[in-house]
Design an enzyme around this catalytic site. Structure first.
Site, short mmCIF file in Angstrom:
data_model
loop_
_atom_site.label_atom_id
_atom_site.label_comp_id
_atom_site.label_asym_id
_atom_site.label_seq_id
_atom_site.Cartn_x
_atom_site.Cartn_y
_atom_site.Cartn_z
N LYS A 102 33.56 41.57 46.12
CA LYS A 102 34.56 41.84 47.16
C LYS A 102 35.98 41.86 46.58
CE LYS A 102 36.08 38.37 50.03
NZ LYS A 102 37.55 38.29 50.00
N ASN A 103 36.32 40.85 45.81
CA ASN A 103 37.70 40.74 45.34
C ASN A 103 38.05 41.76 44.26
OD1 ASN A 103 38.00 38.73 47.17
ND2 ASN A 103 38.15 37.05 45.68
N ARG A 123 43.48 39.84 55.52
CA ARG A 123 44.70 39.29 54.94
C ARG A 123 45.08 40.03 53.66
NH1 ARG A 123 47.46 37.08 50.65
NH2 ARG A 123 49.32 36.21 51.57
N CYS A 181 46.61 32.16 57.26
CA CYS A 181 45.18 32.31 57.46
C CYS A 181 44.56 30.93 57.48
CB CYS A 181 44.56 33.15 56.36
SG CYS A 181 44.32 32.25 54.85
N ARG A 193 50.08 31.74 53.81
CA ARG A 193 49.86 32.65 52.67
C ARG A 193 51.12 33.47 52.46
NH1 ARG A 193 43.82 33.03 51.76
NH2 ARG A 193 44.23 34.73 50.33
N ASP A 248 37.71 29.30 45.29
CA ASP A 248 36.70 29.86 46.20
C ASP A 248 35.36 29.14 46.06
OD1 ASP A 248 38.56 31.62 47.12
OD2 ASP A 248 37.75 33.38 46.12
N ILE A 283 45.09 25.06 44.67
CA ILE A 283 45.54 26.44 44.96
C ILE A 283 45.96 26.60 46.42
CG2 ILE A 283 44.94 28.91 44.79
CD1 ILE A 283 44.89 27.51 42.07
N ARG A 305 32.33 38.53 55.85
CA ARG A 305 33.47 39.08 55.09
C ARG A 305 33.16 39.10 53.60
NH1 ARG A 305 37.86 35.60 55.26
NH2 ARG A 305 38.55 37.01 53.64
C1 UD1 Z 1 42.84 35.93 45.72
C2 UD1 Z 1 41.43 36.05 46.23
C3 UD1 Z 1 40.99 34.76 46.91
C4 UD1 Z 1 41.22 33.57 46.00
C5 UD1 Z 1 42.63 33.54 45.45
C6 UD1 Z 1 42.86 32.46 44.40
C7 UD1 Z 1 41.27 38.40 46.73
C8 UD1 Z 1 41.12 39.46 47.76
N1 UD1 Z 1 41.36 37.15 47.17
O1 UD1 Z 1 43.68 35.74 46.86
O2 UD1 Z 1 39.62 34.88 47.26
O3 UD1 Z 1 40.97 32.39 46.71
O4 UD1 Z 1 42.95 34.81 44.83
O5 UD1 Z 1 41.98 32.62 43.36
O6 UD1 Z 1 41.24 38.68 45.56
N2 UD1 Z 1 51.28 32.55 46.61
C9 UD1 Z 1 52.63 32.42 46.89
N3 UD1 Z 1 53.35 33.56 47.08
C10 UD1 Z 1 52.80 34.82 47.00
C11 UD1 Z 1 51.41 34.92 46.71
C12 UD1 Z 1 50.70 33.77 46.50
O7 UD1 Z 1 53.16 31.32 46.97
O8 UD1 Z 1 53.50 35.80 47.19
C13 UD1 Z 1 50.47 31.32 46.41
C14 UD1 Z 1 49.36 31.19 47.47
O9 UD1 Z 1 49.84 30.62 48.66
C15 UD1 Z 1 48.37 30.32 46.75
C16 UD1 Z 1 48.51 30.76 45.29
O10 UD1 Z 1 49.76 31.43 45.19
O11 UD1 Z 1 48.75 28.98 46.86
C17 UD1 Z 1 47.42 31.67 44.80
O12 UD1 Z 1 47.28 32.76 45.67
P1 UD1 Z 1 46.86 34.19 45.16
O13 UD1 Z 1 46.39 34.12 43.74
O14 UD1 Z 1 47.96 35.15 45.46
O15 UD1 Z 1 45.63 34.52 46.10
P2 UD1 Z 1 45.26 35.89 46.73
O16 UD1 Z 1 45.56 37.01 45.81
O17 UD1 Z 1 45.78 35.95 48.12
#
Ligand code: UD1
Length: 417
Positions: free
Chosen positions: A22-23, A92, A116, A121, A305, A327, A397
């Site tokens: 998925k990711n 999301r 979420c 997020r 995850d 995380i 999902r």
């Molecule tokens: C992706 C994965 C999700 C996984 C996560 C962490 C997908 C579709 N989803 O989510 O399954 O749990 O990586 O491995 O690939 N953050 C900020 N600001 C930002 C973006 C992120 O502060 O602009 C923080 C988030 O709140 C979180 C951390 O960074 O605490 C990691 O998030 P991120 O790696 O961005 O996760 P996703 O890409 O949303």
């Protein structure tokens, strides 16, 4: 609403081919609109989030269709550059369309995806990356609006190695003039996969899998084909299911290196693991041992995850297993539900302590998020009697045919929609 009825007490036995990730497929579907081209993706799992992405593509004027595990995207006729709340609210990670639409159209408007079930997020890192590439970025009325009269390559430093922000930066940088260097990039296997896809799309990009990714330029191809990598979190789920229910399971078609940190924890708990070429076998005949501290970290650390899944695997392990979630701020929502099965879990802030119990018993529980929902189902496999999991669609999902896959391994499980 789906109701999962799980009769516990049946060890898992058999082999299973792991579905596409998925990711990995979500950013690739977004990247497919970067240039007007025809893309054929294979090994695409049938998941709610993939359907939500196809709906976004169609909304933007692209062709998007599925036949079996093949998804075709035709982005030549793309006309739209806005994604409304009805669509971002369904997924999301629709934020990963930001860089692709901006790169293709020079403008993008996306309704803010919002928080979420894992906690807030934020998208500040995504926006900072677009700014670093020369875009004008505003947030107005809950909408992210970016415009650029041509993006310009340059240094993009991410304050955190965010997976989604790294993907957006990589995709947008492909449309930028000049060289982009992304530092403190996420190193997840899905980032390496996206780099592979961007290369066949025409990008001159390297460094994925390290903290520094360089994008030098782009010469677009008209027809592109790509096979989606196996899903390492689904693989981790099956490993933890076997650890919880007991048994002997062989996973096929995966890259065992991608589940290394999960397999290592399970091996240290007493599971027997054998690695082969694109296969991984787990045997759990005896009671597992706790005593571990599982700390979630960016790849190659233990994946957030897989934390709820490992928690399910540790419920009956002898002694205490400590979890530290680094995380996401709200990722222990499964703990209260698991306690209904007789588990002993104490959560304090980012730490959870599981004290292994001799037996779990079936109960009625509610899935609060995707992996938390999966953790309840696999805990039910290791519980005595019937566990009934109410799920408003979280599990679909991320898992294709989860019930059928578990049934094929000997689980007694049924879904009522
Ligand atoms: C992706 C994965 C999700 C996984 C996560 C962490 C997908 C579709 N989803 O989510 O399954 O749990 O990586 O491995 O690939 N953050 C900020 N600001 C930002 C973006 C992120 O502060 O602009 C923080 C988030 O709140 C979180 C951390 O960074 O605490 C990691 O998030 P991120 O790696 O961005 O996760 P996703 O890409 O949303």
């Amino acid at each position: 609403m789906s109701i999962w009825r799980v009769q516990g007490g049946y060890p898992l036995d058999g082999s299973l081919t792991i579905q596409g990730a998925k990711n990995a497929v979500l950013p690739i579907l977004a990247a497919a609109i970067l240039t007007g081209c025809e893309t054929e993706l294979t090994n695409v799992p049938a998941l709610r989030d993939v359907e939500a992405s196809l709906d976004i593509l169609r909304h933007l004027g692209c062709g998007g269709s599925r036949s079996g595990d093949v998804v075709s995207v035709d982005s030549r006729g793309l006309t739209g550059w806005c994604i409304p709340r009805e669509l971002t609210g369904r997924m999301r990670s629709s934020i990963v369309f930001l860089g692709a639409i901006l790169g293709r159209c020079g403008q993008v408007r996306i309704a803010m995806p919002g928080g979420c079930e894992l906690g807030p997020r934020p998208v500040d890192l995504h926006l900072a990356a677009m700014k670093a590439l020369g875009a004008d970025v505003r947030v107005e009325d809950g909408q992210i609006v970016c415009t650029a009269d041509g993006l310009t390559g340059g240094p993009v430093h991410l304050e955190l190695p965010s997976v989604g922000a790294t993907e957006n930066a990589m995709i947008a940088a492909c449309a930028a003039k000049g060289r982009t260097v992304i530092t403190n990039a996420a190193r997840e296997p899905e980032i390496v996969e996206l780099q592979g896809f961007l290369r066949v799309l025409g990008a001159d990009i390297d460094g994925a899998g390290t903290p520094m990714i360089t994008v030098r330029g782009f010469s677009p191809n008209a027809h592109v084909g790509w096979r989606i990598m196996p899903d390492r979190i689904v693989a981790a789920t099956m490993l933890c299911a076997c650890a919880c229910a007991g048994g002997d399971v062989e996973l096929r078609g995966l890259d065992p290196a991608h589940t290394g940190s999960v397999a290592e924890e399970l091996a240290a708990m007493g599971a027997r693991l054998e690695t082969g070429i694109r296969r991984l076998r787990i045997r759990c005949e005896d009671r597992l041992r706790g005593g571990r501290t599982v700390i979630t970290e960016p790849y190659p650390g233990f994946p957030t995850d897989a934390q709820p899944l490992m928690m399910a695997a540790s419920l009956k392990a002898e002694g205490r297993t400590v979890f530290v979630e680094n995380i996401f701020s709200d990722r222990y929502r499964q703990a209260a539900e698991l306690s209904r099965l007789g588990a002993s879990i104490r959560v304090t802030g980012r730490t959870a302590v599981v004290t292994g119990v001799d037996r779990l018993h079936g109960a009625a529980v509610t899935a609060e998020d995707l992996r938390g929902g999966a953790s309840l189902i696999i805990a039910g496999l290791g519980a005595e009697g019937e566990t009934v999991v109410s799920d408003t669609g979280h599990v679909a999902r991320g898992y294709e045919g989860f019930d059928r896959a578990l049934e094929a391994l000997g689980a007694n499980i049924e879904i009522i929609d």
